[in-house]
Design a protein around this motif. Structure first.
Motif, short mmCIF file in Angstrom:
data_model
loop_
_atom_site.label_atom_id
_atom_site.label_comp_id
_atom_site.label_asym_id
_atom_site.label_seq_id
_atom_site.Cartn_x
_atom_site.Cartn_y
_atom_site.Cartn_z
N GLU A 165 0.83 -1.21 0.00
CA GLU A 165 0.00 0.00 0.00
C GLU A 165 0.86 1.26 0.00
OE1 GLU A 165 0.66 -0.99 4.36
OE2 GLU A 165 0.48 -2.02 2.43
N ALA A 166 2.14 1.11 0.35
CA ALA A 166 3.06 2.25 0.35
C ALA A 166 3.54 2.51 -1.07
CB ALA A 166 4.24 1.97 1.27
N ILE A 167 3.56 3.76 -1.44
CA ILE A 167 3.97 4.15 -2.79
C ILE A 167 5.46 4.48 -2.79
CG2 ILE A 167 3.53 5.70 -4.71
CD1 ILE A 167 1.19 3.90 -3.94
N GLY A 168 6.20 3.87 -3.69
CA GLY A 168 7.63 4.13 -3.79
C GLY A 168 7.92 5.34 -4.67
N SER A 169 9.17 5.47 -5.01
CA SER A 169 9.60 6.62 -5.82
C SER A 169 9.25 6.46 -7.29
CB SER A 169 11.11 6.82 -5.67
OG SER A 169 11.81 5.64 -6.06
N ASN A 170 8.93 5.22 -7.71
CA ASN A 170 8.60 4.97 -9.11
C ASN A 170 7.12 5.29 -9.36
OD1 ASN A 170 8.40 4.12 -11.73
ND2 ASN A 170 8.61 1.93 -11.27
N ASN A 171 6.86 6.35 -10.09
CA ASN A 171 5.48 6.76 -10.35
C ASN A 171 4.94 6.23 -11.67
OD1 ASN A 171 5.15 8.28 -7.98
ND2 ASN A 171 6.20 10.04 -8.90
N SER A 172 5.74 5.41 -12.37
CA SER A 172 5.29 4.90 -13.66
C SER A 172 4.57 3.56 -13.54
CB SER A 172 6.47 4.76 -14.61
OG SER A 172 7.42 3.84 -14.10
N SER A 173 4.76 2.84 -12.43
CA SER A 173 4.09 1.56 -12.24
C SER A 173 4.04 1.23 -10.75
CB SER A 173 4.81 0.44 -12.99
OG SER A 173 6.11 0.24 -12.46
N HIS A 174 3.11 0.35 -10.41
CA HIS A 174 2.99 -0.08 -9.02
C HIS A 174 2.19 -1.38 -8.98
CE1 HIS A 174 2.99 0.33 -4.66
NE2 HIS A 174 1.71 -0.02 -4.67
N GLU A 175 2.59 -2.29 -8.08
CA GLU A 175 1.85 -3.54 -7.89
C GLU A 175 1.30 -3.59 -6.47
OE1 GLU A 175 2.27 -8.12 -9.23
OE2 GLU A 175 3.88 -7.41 -7.92
N LEU A 176 -0.01 -3.82 -6.38
CA LEU A 176 -0.70 -3.89 -5.09
C LEU A 176 -1.13 -5.33 -4.85
CD1 LEU A 176 -1.99 -2.37 -2.66
CD2 LEU A 176 -4.03 -2.08 -4.09
N LEU A 177 -0.72 -5.90 -3.72
CA LEU A 177 -1.10 -7.26 -3.34
C LEU A 177 -2.21 -7.20 -2.31
CD1 LEU A 177 2.49 -8.81 -2.97
CD2 LEU A 177 1.07 -8.63 -5.03
N LEU A 178 -3.27 -7.95 -2.54
CA LEU A 178 -4.47 -7.86 -1.70
C LEU A 178 -4.90 -9.24 -1.21
CD1 LEU A 178 -6.45 -5.39 -3.98
CD2 LEU A 178 -5.30 -4.82 -1.84
N SER A 179 -5.55 -9.24 -0.06
CA SER A 179 -6.05 -10.49 0.52
C SER A 179 -7.35 -10.24 1.27
CB SER A 179 -5.01 -11.09 1.48
OG SER A 179 -5.54 -12.21 2.17
N GLY A 180 -8.21 -11.25 1.26
CA GLY A 180 -9.47 -11.16 1.98
C GLY A 180 -10.08 -12.53 2.17
N ILE A 181 -11.13 -12.58 2.98
CA ILE A 181 -11.86 -13.82 3.25
C ILE A 181 -13.29 -13.63 2.77
CG2 ILE A 181 -12.62 -15.49 4.97
CD1 ILE A 181 -9.63 -15.41 4.65
N PHE A 182 -13.68 -14.42 1.78
CA PHE A 182 -15.05 -14.36 1.28
C PHE A 182 -15.97 -15.07 2.26
CE2 PHE A 182 -18.61 -15.35 -1.53
CZ PHE A 182 -18.73 -14.16 -2.23
N VAL A 183 -17.23 -14.65 2.29
CA VAL A 183 -18.19 -15.24 3.22
C VAL A 183 -18.20 -16.76 3.05
CG1 VAL A 183 -20.13 -14.97 1.61
CG2 VAL A 183 -20.57 -15.17 4.05
N GLY A 184 -18.13 -17.47 4.16
CA GLY A 184 -18.00 -18.92 4.11
C GLY A 184 -16.59 -19.39 4.36
N GLY A 185 -15.64 -18.44 4.46
CA GLY A 185 -14.27 -18.81 4.79
C GLY A 185 -13.34 -19.01 3.62
N GLN A 186 -13.74 -18.61 2.41
CA GLN A 186 -12.90 -18.79 1.23
C GLN A 186 -11.82 -17.71 1.17
OE1 GLN A 186 -12.86 -21.10 -1.17
NE2 GLN A 186 -14.90 -21.78 -1.70
#
Length: 223
Positions: A165-186
């Motif tokens: 979620e932290a933005i680096g010095s490179n403003n031309s690209s960025h990769e965001l890694l996300l995680s969550g739990i769907f209802v039912g525990g998935q």
């Protein structure tokens, strides 16, 4: 005389072993199969598995589960309005009026609880979910990586991982890694790679889970 004594000792030992041996449950033979009753009838083995559901019943149960999942993943837009009565001060009567409000939108991501995987474990969990993946590529009006991160976190309702979620010095690209739990525990993971060529954001969103339907539904939120 000695032979008779030896035979007596052997018989006594055999009798003691028989008395000490554990008793099997009624109706169960040593082989785990059927045992004869005293009246000549048979009794099934203890703990025998119940017969499986008929094919038609199993298919109906699977169809019902699929229908519930499809209904849950369907996006909905609920109309909303503010209804009120307009009247002058100290008057008992007035006229009814209505002011339209923004509709309440329910998307599949509203069924996701933001939950980050432990630090350093995202890659391993991502690899374990390789069987089901949905991918979408979009052009979105995000002017900067910071704006893209804020918008994606709000739209997908997932937690950032590995400090992306932290933005680096490179403003031309960025990769965001996300995680969550769907209802039912998935478990649901996502990789959002953003490229900024200068006139917006080119997004490549990959979503993985054990259920391909969930992956496709999450991708559809931004489309």
């Amino acid at each position: 005389m000695a032979a008779a004594t030896a035979v007596a000792v052997l018989l006594k030992t055999a009798s003691e072993k028989a008395q000490a041996a554990p008793r099997l449950p009624v109706g169960l033979s040593e082989g785990g199969g059927f045992a004869n009753r005293e009246d000549g009838s048979h009794q099934g083995a203890v703990g025998a598995a119940e017969p499986p559901l008929p094919a038609a019943a199993a298919a109906a149960a699977a169809a019902a589960a699929s229908n519930r999942a499809s209904a849950l993943l369907t996006c909905a837009s609920i109309p909303a309005a503010l209804t009120f009565v307009l009247r002058e001060a100290e008057e008992d009567f007035g006229c009814s009026d209505e002011y339209p409000l923004e509709p309440v939108s329910i998307t599949p991501t509203h069924f996701i609880r933001a939950c980050a995987v432990p630090q350093g474990q995202f890659a391993a969990v991502w690899q374990s979910l390789e069987e089901a993946e949905a991918l979408t590529k979009l052009s979105l009006p995000f002017p900067s990586p910071a704006a893209a991160v804020d918008a994606l976190l709000g739209a997908l309702h997932m937690a950032p991982c590995e400090g992306t979620e932290a933005i680096g010095s490179n403003n031309s690209s960025h990769e965001l890694l996300l995680s969550g739990i769907f209802v039912g525990g998935q478990q649901v993971l996502a990789k959002a790679f953003c490229l900024f060529p200068g006139d917006g954001c080119l997004l490549r969103l990959a979503v993985r889970s054990l259920d391909l339907t969930i992956c496709e539904a999450v991708c559809s939120v931004l489309e």
